[in-house]
Design an enzyme around this catalytic site. Sequence first.
Site, PDB file in Angstrom:
ATOM      1  N   TYR A 101       0.833  -1.197   0.000  1.00  0.00           N
ATOM      2  CA  TYR A 101       0.000   0.000   0.000  1.00  0.00           C
ATOM      3  C   TYR A 101       0.869   1.248   0.000  1.00  0.00           C
ATOM      4  O   TYR A 101       2.013   1.238   0.478  1.00  0.00           O
ATOM      5  CB  TYR A 101      -0.962   0.013   1.189  1.00  0.00           C
ATOM      6  CG  TYR A 101      -0.300   0.150   2.544  1.00  0.00           C
ATOM      7  CD1 TYR A 101      -0.071   1.405   3.111  1.00  0.00           C
ATOM      8  CD2 TYR A 101       0.094  -0.968   3.271  1.00  0.00           C
ATOM      9  CE1 TYR A 101       0.521   1.542   4.354  1.00  0.00           C
ATOM     10  CE2 TYR A 101       0.686  -0.846   4.514  1.00  0.00           C
ATOM     11  CZ  TYR A 101       0.913   0.411   5.051  1.00  0.00           C
ATOM     12  OH  TYR A 101       1.506   0.544   6.275  1.00  0.00           O
ATOM     13  N   CYS A 102       0.339   2.318  -0.579  1.00  0.00           N
ATOM     14  CA  CYS A 102       1.021   3.607  -0.622  1.00  0.00           C
ATOM     15  C   CYS A 102      -0.044   4.693  -0.771  1.00  0.00           C
ATOM     16  O   CYS A 102      -1.239   4.393  -0.756  1.00  0.00           O
ATOM     17  CB  CYS A 102       2.043   3.660  -1.759  1.00  0.00           C
ATOM     18  SG  CYS A 102       1.355   3.243  -3.376  1.00  0.00           S
ATOM     19  N   THR A 103       0.360   5.933  -0.919  1.00  0.00           N
ATOM     20  CA  THR A 103      -0.583   7.050  -0.829  1.00  0.00           C
ATOM     21  C   THR A 103      -1.727   6.948  -1.841  1.00  0.00           C
ATOM     22  O   THR A 103      -2.894   6.844  -1.477  1.00  0.00           O
ATOM     23  CB  THR A 103       0.155   8.391  -1.014  1.00  0.00           C
ATOM     24  OG1 THR A 103       1.223   8.464  -0.074  1.00  0.00           O
ATOM     25  CG2 THR A 103      -0.795   9.561  -0.796  1.00  0.00           C
ATOM     26  N   ILE A 123      -4.073   4.361  -0.275  1.00  0.00           N
ATOM     27  CA  ILE A 123      -4.651   4.754   1.006  1.00  0.00           C
ATOM     28  C   ILE A 123      -5.772   5.774   0.804  1.00  0.00           C
ATOM     29  O   ILE A 123      -6.768   5.780   1.536  1.00  0.00           O
ATOM     30  CB  ILE A 123      -3.558   5.339   1.924  1.00  0.00           C
ATOM     31  CG1 ILE A 123      -2.434   4.326   2.147  1.00  0.00           C
ATOM     32  CG2 ILE A 123      -4.150   5.779   3.265  1.00  0.00           C
ATOM     33  CD1 ILE A 123      -1.163   4.942   2.708  1.00  0.00           C
TER      34      ILE A 123
END
Length: 299
Positions: free
Chosen positions: A190-192, A219
């Site tokens: 997961y990342c921004t 996210i």
Amino acid sequence: MATPKILLYYVFTPIADPEAIKLWQLELCRRLGLRGRILVSKHGINGTVGGDVVPCKQYVRALKQYPAFKNVDMKWSEGTGVDADGYSLDFPRLSVKVRPEIVAFGTPDELVVDENGVVGGGEHLSPEQVHELVAEKPDTVFFDGRNAAEAAVGRFRGAVVPNTVTTHDFIREIESGAYDWMKDRPVVTYCTGGVRCEILSALMINRGFNEVYQIDGGIVRYGERFGNDGLWEGSLTVFDGREHLDLGPEAKVIGECTLCGAATSRLQNCAEDTCQQRLVVCEQCGQQDVYCEASAAAS
């Protein structure tokens, strides 16, 4: 009355002439009065721009008129404001650059992209599917695809946070053997906004991780669906004047100031000009120059 907005997006698709796309984006953003940062490479485009809602809508329409970008997943959020000339207060300037990669993992020749996106990346999961996976497979591991400082102020509960200062550090980390125990377990990267995990998930699969997923929209999309009521804790770091966002009201503060230990979601750059590290620093301690351990030892 001005309605400030910020747009976050990316598209992985083959770009035959990145310089031409750069010139088009410069002209378009200047004409519309938008500021922000846009990176273009042979693999696609990655951007975040801000301004009043009307020119932002015009920008989205223009972007989608280019056939390769017609299906762009545009993420909208509230900006801080605009100045008297209509420019976003969240971005000091407009920057559009051509780079070997739109996310600097240091693997431009390993990444394969076609008209459908990254080839060989992790399976996309909706926020709801993330919860279904965790319920079905409790041994699922969340793997943070951001730099460690970002994870210090917000992350999925129980997530594995690699020892990274910049994105270049990920190859070293996943090849170190420290995460081999994850290779036969379900892994949700997961990342921004999702762009880093498009690449990271493919790099992990190439190195023997057998069941790798990514959150569709990152996210940001997860937060739009579940806010603080899901598996996320803390604040989301963003790379504009807002610094960080809460996914919902009364977000838990999990970051601790590097200097005094106070609870904070605030990040600050190391005061050493050549250092790229960001540090968790509260408002009060941030009134002074703050150095990372390596920079402090060298001074």
